[in-house]
Design an enzyme around this catalytic site. Structure first.
Site, PDB file in Angstrom:
ATOM      1  N   HIS A 170      26.754   6.881  32.607  1.00 33.21           N
ATOM      2  CA  HIS A 170      28.117   7.445  32.785  1.00 33.21           C
ATOM      3  C   HIS A 170      28.654   6.999  30.869  1.00 33.21           C
ATOM      4  CE1 HIS A 170      31.960   7.638  34.082  1.00 33.21           C
ATOM      5  NE2 HIS A 170      31.894   7.568  34.734  1.00 33.21           N
ATOM      6  N   ASP A 402      28.782  29.116  33.649  1.00 36.69           N
ATOM      7  CA  ASP A 402      27.778  30.209  33.700  1.00 36.69           C
ATOM      8  C   ASP A 402      26.457  30.415  32.207  1.00 36.69           C
ATOM      9  OD1 ASP A 402      27.043  32.361  34.416  1.00 36.69           O
ATOM     10  OD2 ASP A 402      28.781  34.223  33.567  1.00 36.69           O
TER      11      ASP A 402
END
Length: 459
Positions: A170, A402
Site C-alpha cells: 500500500h 476490461d
C-alpha cells in the site's frame, strides 16, 4: 477437510519496463505514504470468463498480457521498484533502477471456476491459491532493507476462465492509483499494445512536490514508524491455520434498498446538511448488521456502553488547499474514524445513529484536521478489537477493468480474510447497487446472513 483446488505452476518470469525506458528514479515518501509502511500487503483478484483450453490461452492471451504489462510499467514504474528502508535517521524511499521487475507466475487450476466467483459463503482458503506472494525482503550491508513492492500471478482455468492476481504494498499506491494502473494495463492489452494513446487520461503524475505538508506531519509520522518498526513482528502463521474456520461471501445491497435507506434517513433527520451518500448508508447498514450478528456469539451483554469504531479512508485529491492531479500516483488518503456505543448501534435506531456518525465525518471540510493523530489512533483503536474497517470503494470502478475479454465476472479483495476488513465495490450487474465482501467464522457468517436478510425486509 482437504482443499478442493490445487494449482500447477506452468511458468515463472520477471516483467519490467522495456530496457532503458525509465531512468534511475528515487521517490521520497510523503506524509500520506508513511502511515501505510506497516500495512499488510494488498491482494486483489480479477476473474474473467475465457472458455478456451490452456494451450490456446498460453499461446495467444499470455504473450499479449506480458507485453502490455511491460509497456504499462514504463509509466507506472514505482510498482516495479523497491522500497528502500535504511536505518534511522535516514528516510525510507522508493527506488527504481534499470532492470527492476515484478515476478509473474503462470499457473493452471483444474477446479470449479463458477464456485470461486459465487456470492454464497465458501471456504476462505480457496482464493489464496491465486494470489502471489511478495519476494522476501533483502537486508544489505549497513542493515538497509530492500522490499519489493509487487508480485503477480495469472491462473488459467481450462475452458472456463482466467484469474489475474496482484499483490502490492500500500505504501506504493492507494486504491485510485492502483486501479488506474490496472485499467491502463487492461486498455493497452485490449489494443494488443499498439495504441498507447488509449491511456492518455490515466497517465500517472509522479511529482511528489505537489503534496504540501503545512502541518509538519512527515517528521512526526516517521518518528512513530521508527518506534513501531523497531518492535514489529511479522505474522509467520500459515494462512491455512489462520483461516481454518473462516468463510467469505459477497452480499449485494440493491439500488432500491439504498434509495429507501437514504429516503428513510433524510425524512427522519433534522440536520438537512448531513451527508447521506451511498457509501454512508451502506457502511452504516453493514456496521450495524455486523455488531448485531455478534449477539449470539458473546455471553456478556452487560457492557452496552462499550465503544465500537468504524474506519474508512477519504481520497484527498480534491478538497485540499493545494491542488493535486487526479492521476497523482502514490497515497493521498485521509484516515477517518467514527465511534458509537454498542447500545446505540444495536438499538432501534442503530442504522440512523450510524449514518449520522459516518455522514458527519464524511461531510467535514478539513480533510487533514486531526491528522497528527492518525497513527496513534490506529494503533490504539486496532488493539481494542472493536473495529470495522472498509477496504475498497464503489468509486474505484473495479468492473471497468476490461482486457478485451469483457468486464470481470468477479473481483475479490483477498486480504480481508486476515485483516478482518469488509470490502466495498460497485455491483457488476446492477447500476447503483453495492457489493460487500466479508470474511467471518462460519457461525458468525450464519448469524450475519440472518440479520442482513431480516434488515433488508424492513427497508
Amino acid at each position: 477437510m482437504a482443499q478442493p483446488y490445487t494449482v500447477k505452476v506452468l511458468e515463472q518470469c520477471q516483467i519490467g519496463p522495456p530496457p532503458n525506458s525509465v531512468p534511475t528514479t528515487s521517490l521520497p515518501l510523503t506524509f500520506f505514504d508513511i502511515p501505510w509502511l506497516l500495512c499488510r500487503p494488498m491482494q486483489r483478484l480479477f476473474f474473467y470468463e475465457l472458455p478456451y483450453p490452456t494451450h490456446h490461452l498460453i499461446q495467444t492471451v499470455l504473450p499479449i498480457l506480458k507485453n502490455s504489462l511491460s509497456l504499462t510499467f514504463q509509466h507506472f514504474f514505482p510498482l516495479a521498484s523497491n522500497l528502500i528502508c535504511p536505518p534511522q535517521p535516514h528516510k525510507p524511499h522508493i527506488l527504481y533502477t534499470d532492470g527492476n521487475s515484478v515476478p509473474l507466475t503462470i499457473t493452471e487450476c483444474i477446479g470449479n471456476f463458477d464456485h470461486l466467483i459465487a456470492n454464497y459463503a465458501r471456504d476462505a482458503r480457496d482464493l489464496h491459491l491465486f494470489v502471489a506472494q511478495l519476494t522476501p525482503t533483502r537486508v544489505l550491508h549497513g542493515n538497509t532493507r530492500v522490499l519489493p513492492l509487487m508480485s503477480m500471478q495469472v491462473t488459467v482455468f481450462p475452458n472456463s476462465g482466467i484469474c489475474i492476481g496482484v499483490t502490492f504494498c500500500h505504501v506504493a499506491a492507494d486504491g485510485r492509483a492502483f486501479h488506474n494502473f490496472m485499467k491502463s494495463w487492461a486498455s493497452i492489452c485490449k489494443t494488443k499494445g499498439g495504441h498507447l494513446a488509449c491511456i492518455d487520461t490515466l497517465l500517472p503524475c509522479h511529482n511528489r512536490d505537489v503534496i504540501k505538508d503545512p502541518n509538519g506531519l512527515e517528521p512526526n509520522f516517521l518518528e512513530e514508524w521508527w518506534k513501531w518498526a523497531s518492535t514489529w513482528k511479522e505474522d509467520t502463521r500459515l494462512i491455512n491455520d489462520v483461516l481454518v474456520d473462516k468463510v467469505r461471501a459477497t452480499y449485494v445491497l440493491g439500488r432500491a434498498h439504498i434509495e429507501n435507506l437514504k429516503h428513510r434517513i433524510t425524512s427522519q433527520c433534522m440536520d438537512k446538511d448531513l451527508h447521506v451518500s451511498t457509501f454512508v448508508v451502506t457502511g452504516a447498514f453493514i456496521w450495524v448488521c455486523l455488531i448485531k450478528s455478534q449477539d449470539s456469539l458473546v455471553s456478556d451483554f452487560s457492557d452496552m456502553d462499550k465503544i465500537y469504531y468504524f474506519n474508512f479512508v477519504a481520497d484527498c485529491r480534491k478538497g485540499l488547499e493545494f491542488p493535486i492531479p487526479s492521476t497523482y500516483f502514490g497515497n493521498c488518503l485521509a484516515i477517518c474514524f467514527v465511534s458509537l456505543k454498542r447500545s446505540e448501534l444495536v438499538g432501534e435506531n442503530g442504522i440512523f445513529e450510524a449514518v449520522k456518525a459516518i455522514g458527519k465525518k464524511v461531510g467535514e471540510s478539513g480533510a487533514l484536521e486531526g491528522a497528527e493523530k492518525w497513527l496513534l489512533d490506529w494503533k490504539e483503536i486496532s488493539e481494542l478489537g472493536h473495529l470495522v474497517t472498509i477496504a475498497g470503494s464503489p468509486k474505484l470502478g473495479v468492473y471497468e477493468t476490461d482486457f478485451g475479454w469483457g468486464r470481470p465476472k468477479k473481483s475479490e479483495v483477498v486480504q480481508i480474510d486476515v485483516s478482518g476488513a469488509i470490502s466495498l465495490a460497485e455491483c457488476r450487474v446492477e447500476d447503483g447497487a453495492i457489493e460487500v465482501g466479508l470474511a467471518l467464522s462460519r457461525k458468525y457468517m450464519v448469524n450475519f446472513n440472518a440479520i442482513f436478510e431480516h434488515s433488508l425486509k424492513l427497508l
